[in-house]
Design a protein around this motif. Structure first.
Motif, PDB file in Angstrom:
ATOM      1  N   ALA A   1       0.827  -1.209   0.000  1.00  0.00           N
ATOM      2  CA  ALA A   1       0.000   0.000   0.000  1.00  0.00           C
ATOM      3  C   ALA A   1       0.860   1.258   0.000  1.00  0.00           C
ATOM      4  N   ALA A   2       1.942   1.253   0.765  1.00  0.00           N
ATOM      5  CA  ALA A   2       2.837   2.417   0.796  1.00  0.00           C
ATOM      6  C   ALA A   2       3.497   2.641  -0.558  1.00  0.00           C
ATOM      7  N   LEU A   3       3.875   1.557  -1.224  1.00  0.00           N
ATOM      8  CA  LEU A   3       4.483   1.689  -2.551  1.00  0.00           C
ATOM      9  C   LEU A   3       3.487   2.217  -3.583  1.00  0.00           C
ATOM     10  N   VAL A   4       2.255   1.747  -3.511  1.00  0.00           N
ATOM     11  CA  VAL A   4       1.228   2.237  -4.432  1.00  0.00           C
ATOM     12  C   VAL A   4       0.974   3.722  -4.186  1.00  0.00           C
ATOM     13  N   ALA A   5       0.888   4.121  -2.914  1.00  0.00           N
ATOM     14  CA  ALA A   5       0.679   5.535  -2.588  1.00  0.00           C
ATOM     15  C   ALA A   5       1.850   6.389  -3.085  1.00  0.00           C
ATOM     16  N   SER A   6       3.056   5.882  -2.930  1.00  0.00           N
ATOM     17  CA  SER A   6       4.235   6.608  -3.423  1.00  0.00           C
ATOM     18  C   SER A   6       4.201   6.744  -4.933  1.00  0.00           C
ATOM     19  N   LEU A   7       3.767   5.704  -5.601  1.00  0.00           N
ATOM     20  CA  LEU A   7       3.655   5.741  -7.060  1.00  0.00           C
ATOM     21  C   LEU A   7       2.645   6.803  -7.495  1.00  0.00           C
ATOM     22  N   ILE A   8       1.507   6.858  -6.822  1.00  0.00           N
ATOM     23  CA  ILE A   8       0.494   7.866  -7.143  1.00  0.00           C
ATOM     24  C   ILE A   8       1.061   9.267  -6.934  1.00  0.00           C
ATOM     25  N   LEU A   9       1.727   9.477  -5.822  1.00  0.00           N
ATOM     26  CA  LEU A   9       2.314  10.786  -5.530  1.00  0.00           C
ATOM     27  C   LEU A   9       3.368  11.165  -6.561  1.00  0.00           C
ATOM     28  N   MET A  10       4.203  10.217  -6.914  1.00  0.00           N
ATOM     29  CA  MET A  10       5.256  10.472  -7.895  1.00  0.00           C
ATOM     30  C   MET A  10       4.661  10.877  -9.243  1.00  0.00           C
ATOM     31  N   VAL A  11       3.630  10.184  -9.669  1.00  0.00           N
ATOM     32  CA  VAL A  11       2.984  10.505 -10.937  1.00  0.00           C
ATOM     33  C   VAL A  11       2.336  11.885 -10.867  1.00  0.00           C
ATOM     34  N   MET A  12       1.698  12.202  -9.741  1.00  0.00           N
ATOM     35  CA  MET A  12       1.073  13.516  -9.597  1.00  0.00           C
ATOM     36  C   MET A  12       2.098  14.635  -9.696  1.00  0.00           C
ATOM     37  N   ILE A  13       3.151  14.532  -8.906  1.00  0.00           N
ATOM     38  CA  ILE A  13       4.148  15.604  -8.860  1.00  0.00           C
ATOM     39  C   ILE A  13       4.875  15.733 -10.184  1.00  0.00           C
ATOM     40  N   ALA A  14       5.366  14.621 -10.702  1.00  0.00           N
ATOM     41  CA  ALA A  14       6.135  14.676 -11.950  1.00  0.00           C
ATOM     42  C   ALA A  14       5.248  15.063 -13.126  1.00  0.00           C
ATOM     43  N   GLY A  15       4.026  14.539 -13.157  1.00  0.00           N
ATOM     44  CA  GLY A  15       3.125  14.890 -14.247  1.00  0.00           C
ATOM     45  C   GLY A  15       2.800  16.371 -14.239  1.00  0.00           C
ATOM     46  N   TYR A  16       2.496  16.908 -13.079  1.00  0.00           N
ATOM     47  CA  TYR A  16       2.194  18.331 -12.974  1.00  0.00           C
ATOM     48  C   TYR A  16       3.401  19.158 -13.395  1.00  0.00           C
ATOM     49  N   GLU A  17       4.558  18.798 -12.849  1.00  0.00           N
ATOM     50  CA  GLU A  17       5.780  19.561 -13.136  1.00  0.00           C
ATOM     51  C   GLU A  17       6.176  19.468 -14.610  1.00  0.00           C
ATOM     52  N   ASN A  18       6.006  18.305 -15.229  1.00  0.00           N
ATOM     53  CA  ASN A  18       6.426  18.130 -16.612  1.00  0.00           C
ATOM     54  C   ASN A  18       5.422  18.645 -17.630  1.00  0.00           C
ATOM     55  N   PHE A  19       4.135  18.594 -17.301  1.00  0.00           N
ATOM     56  CA  PHE A  19       3.125  18.895 -18.308  1.00  0.00           C
ATOM     57  C   PHE A  19       2.280  20.130 -18.041  1.00  0.00           C
ATOM     58  N   VAL A  20       2.236  20.608 -16.794  1.00  0.00           N
ATOM     59  CA  VAL A  20       1.373  21.749 -16.494  1.00  0.00           C
ATOM     60  C   VAL A  20       2.206  22.977 -16.150  1.00  0.00           C
ATOM     61  N   SER A  21       2.920  22.921 -15.030  1.00  0.00           N
ATOM     62  CA  SER A  21       3.659  24.099 -14.575  1.00  0.00           C
ATOM     63  C   SER A  21       4.766  23.667 -13.623  1.00  0.00           C
ATOM     64  N   ARG A  22       5.866  24.348 -13.670  1.00  0.00           N
ATOM     65  CA  ARG A  22       6.975  24.067 -12.747  1.00  0.00           C
ATOM     66  C   ARG A  22       6.612  24.554 -11.353  1.00  0.00           C
ATOM     67  N   PHE A  23       7.064  23.828 -10.340  1.00  0.00           N
ATOM     68  CA  PHE A  23       6.882  24.285  -8.972  1.00  0.00           C
ATOM     69  C   PHE A  23       7.823  25.453  -8.733  1.00  0.00           C
ATOM     70  N   ASP A  24       7.327  26.462  -8.051  1.00  0.00           N
ATOM     71  CA  ASP A  24       8.137  27.640  -7.763  1.00  0.00           C
ATOM     72  C   ASP A  24       8.964  27.363  -6.518  1.00  0.00           C
ATOM     73  N   GLU A  25      10.265  27.129  -6.721  1.00  0.00           N
ATOM     74  CA  GLU A  25      11.151  26.766  -5.606  1.00  0.00           C
ATOM     75  C   GLU A  25      11.308  27.889  -4.592  1.00  0.00           C
ATOM     76  N   ALA A  26      11.082  29.135  -5.018  1.00  0.00           N
ATOM     77  CA  ALA A  26      11.223  30.251  -4.093  1.00  0.00           C
ATOM     78  C   ALA A  26      10.117  30.248  -3.040  1.00  0.00           C
ATOM     79  N   GLU A  27       8.923  29.775  -3.418  1.00  0.00           N
ATOM     80  CA  GLU A  27       7.794  29.792  -2.494  1.00  0.00           C
ATOM     81  C   GLU A  27       7.699  28.560  -1.616  1.00  0.00           C
ATOM     82  N   GLN A  28       8.189  27.422  -2.109  1.00  0.00           N
ATOM     83  CA  GLN A  28       8.121  26.198  -1.320  1.00  0.00           C
ATOM     84  C   GLN A  28       9.347  25.335  -1.596  1.00  0.00           C
ATOM     85  N   ASP A  29       9.750  24.602  -0.580  1.00  0.00           N
ATOM     86  CA  ASP A  29      10.924  23.744  -0.728  1.00  0.00           C
ATOM     87  C   ASP A  29      10.534  22.483  -1.476  1.00  0.00           C
ATOM     88  N   VAL A  30      11.016  22.365  -2.706  1.00  0.00           N
ATOM     89  CA  VAL A  30      10.737  21.176  -3.515  1.00  0.00           C
ATOM     90  C   VAL A  30      12.023  20.405  -3.795  1.00  0.00           C
TER      91      VAL A  30
END
Length: 166
Positions: A66-95
């Motif tokens: 279950a932890a691995l599946v949750a990590s996979l979902i999170l990884m896809v969310m973060i990477a998908g958003y960052e690669n296809f929608v918008s970069r995370f602003d490192e100045a506003e939050q620690d990424v």
């Protein structure tokens, strides 16, 4: 004609924001999955003195899965958003914890996660081997081997692509 082309390109590029609905849906799915995980955890905790070693190992493997599946979902969310929608602003939050999650490394990490999840599932099956037919065991093993071979080939191709770029 050039203005029509620019208009179409602007629409296509703006359509990437539609993906946000999918990522927010994955956030909700992750929250629902967290509730499911907590239920499984409480069941294990309630039976900690009842389960024998094999049952406890199976329960722990279920929690790890279950932890691995949750990590996979999170990884896809973060990477998908960052690669296809918008970069995370490192100045506003620690990424900085994200590391390198470009499309190439994302594919490798997803493939590795799928192999790990498949491995745990197959181990759970083998620990309960008496509950499965030989045919089902064969297909589960073949599917796992297909995941492993695919991940190895993906890593090999990514390495070749890296050498061609560099």
């Amino acid at each position: 004609m050039k203005s029509l082309e620019l208009f179409v390109e602007r629409i296509i590029l703006s359509s990437r924001w539609i993906l946000v609905v999918f990522y927010l849906g994955l956030v909700a799915a992750l929250a629902v999955y967290a509730v499911s995980f907590l239920y499984k955890f409480l069941k294990v905790a309630k039976n900690v003195f009842v389960y024998d070693d094999a049952q406890m190992i199976l329960a722990m493997l279920g929690l790890i899965d279950a932890a691995l599946v949750a990590s996979l979902i999170l990884m896809v969310m973060i990477a998908g958003y960052e690669n296809f929608v918008s970069r995370f602003d490192e100045a506003e939050q620690d990424v900085s914890f994200l590391g390198k999650l470009d499309s190439g490394s994302l594919k490798i990490k997803v493939a590795s996660s799928i192999v790990a999840i498949s491995s745990i599932h197959l181990l759970q099956v083998f620990l309960n081997v008496q509950q499965y037919t030989d045919g089902r065991l064969m297909w589960l093993t073949l599917m796992h081997l297909a995941f492993v071979v695919s991940a190895v080939l993906l890593g090999f191709l990514e390495q070749i692509m890296g050498k061609l770029k560099g």
